[in-house]
Scaffold this active site. Structure first.
Site, PDB file in Angstrom:
ATOM      1  N   SER A 191       0.698  -1.331   0.012  1.00  0.00           N
ATOM      2  CA  SER A 191      -0.136  -0.197  -0.239  1.00  0.00           C
ATOM      3  C   SER A 191       0.868   0.841  -0.097  1.00  0.00           C
ATOM      4  CB  SER A 191      -1.077  -0.118   1.306  1.00  0.00           C
ATOM      5  OG  SER A 191      -0.513   0.039   2.382  1.00  0.00           O
ATOM      6  N   ASN A 233      -3.281   6.249  -0.822  1.00  0.00           N
ATOM      7  CA  ASN A 233      -2.874   6.082   0.961  1.00  0.00           C
ATOM      8  C   ASN A 233      -2.341   7.230   1.263  1.00  0.00           C
ATOM      9  OD1 ASN A 233      -3.764   4.048   2.139  1.00  0.00           O
ATOM     10  ND2 ASN A 233      -1.932   2.248   1.492  1.00  0.00           N
ATOM     11  N   GLU A 290      -5.889  -0.572  -7.304  1.00  0.00           N
ATOM     12  CA  GLU A 290      -5.295  -0.025  -7.590  1.00  0.00           C
ATOM     13  C   GLU A 290      -3.685  -0.291  -8.358  1.00  0.00           C
ATOM     14  OE1 GLU A 290      -3.355   4.475  -5.468  1.00  0.00           O
ATOM     15  OE2 GLU A 290      -2.280   2.920  -4.547  1.00  0.00           O
ATOM     16  N   HIS A 315      -2.931  -3.328  -5.694  1.00  0.00           N
ATOM     17  CA  HIS A 315      -3.073  -3.416  -4.858  1.00  0.00           C
ATOM     18  C   HIS A 315      -4.989  -3.074  -3.996  1.00  0.00           C
ATOM     19  CE1 HIS A 315      -3.669   0.462  -1.726  1.00  0.00           C
ATOM     20  NE2 HIS A 315      -3.201  -0.941  -0.788  1.00  0.00           N
TER      21      HIS A 315
END
Length: 287
Positions: free
Chosen positions: A124, A195, A157, A145
């Site tokens: 992440s 993130n 992702e 991800h």
């Protein structure tokens, strides 16, 4: 060349924790045979317990039948043997968020899998380029991800490293879409898209609570009602795992500076073992 989507029948998943078990379940749900590997049998067994609980929830909601759940479960093979990944057509790593551990895993995968197999990481925050450097095939390494919980969340992702080929990136999109997911793509920058934006939001919610701006309930309700998100920052942090949030925030802090400095209360909660939903207590308490 990387092996194409039409050639992918068996998917390897390394790491049987929350994310790995979810990835295994979703892949099996969409017709792939799955090899779920972890370093200890107890961890593999825990992964299957997570999968069984998740499938049971879908049965109760009448999204799938009991027969469907049994079929999905039967497509997944658990193992502690690295050699059992030799026959996989694509492997996704979902181990602890530590660059040294991930590089060791990828060096092992590079050794046991065929040269045309794509190796993906569910990281992440960590650099795809750094992870890929442990292999002799950096052009066939990519970030896939998934969002947590994997069986529920629609988005994936795709993250391209410095040497990730366009064929590998295309395969990552196509494979994710074959799991009924919707993808977006990010360059290999700290935190990627998700993130990089999410962790400061959670971190500031924790700071606001620690500084007495509002109760945790009002902070979460204010965000849900004011911005139309399904969970507020404290509730979401509990759901993700406070230790996971801390690891991600510390990585971003080291890469991007003080605007990502972890909230003191986040560190204190993790030190106390209050990790959120998975430990029974975080900012809220859980059965």
């Amino acid at each position: 060349m990387v092996r194409g989507l039409d050639s992918i029948e068996r998917v390897g998943v390394v790491g049987a924790g929350t994310m790995g078990s979810g990835i295994a379940q979703v892949a099996a749900t969409n017709g792939y045979d799955v090899v779920l590997r972890d370093i200890e049998q107890e961890l593999v067994d825990q992964g299957f317990e997570t999968i069984d609980d998740s499938l049971a929830r879908f049965v109760r909601k009448e999204t799938i039948t009991e027969d469907d759940a049994e079929t999905i479960r039967d497509r997944i093979t658990g193992t502690t043997e690295l050699s059992h990944l030799e026959t996989c057509d694509l492997v996704i790593e979902a181990v602890v968020e530590n660059i040294d551990v991930k590089q060791d895993v990828f060096a092992d995968l590079d050794r046991v899998t065929d040269d045309d197999v794509c190796l993906a990481t569910n990281t992440s925050t960590l650099s795809i380029t750094s992870i890929a450097s442990a292999t002799g095939r950096p052009d066939r390494v990519v970030g896939i991800h998934f969002m947590n919980p994997v069986p529920v969340m629609e988005g994936v992702e795709i993250v391209t490293g410095e040497k990730t080929s366009s064929e590998t990136a295309d395969l990552a999109h196509e494979f994710s879409e074959s799991l009924d997911k919707t993808t977006w793509e990010s360059d290999d920058k700290p935190g990627f898209v998700s993130n990089r934006i999410l962790m400061p939001w959670i971190n500031e919610g924790i700071r606001a609570f620690d500084e007495g701006v509002a109760t945790k309930e009002d902070i979460d309700n204010g965000m849900k009602l004011g911005t139309n998100v399904p969970m507020g920052p404290l509730e979401l942090a509990d759901h993700i795992g406070l230790d996971v949030c801390l690891d991600a925030t510390e990585t971003l802090h080291s890469e991007l500076g003080d605007r990502y400095k972890p909230a003191y209360l986040l560190k204190r909660k993790v030190d106390a073992g209050d990790l959120g939903k998975k430990s029974g207590r975080g900012f809220y308490e859980y059965d």
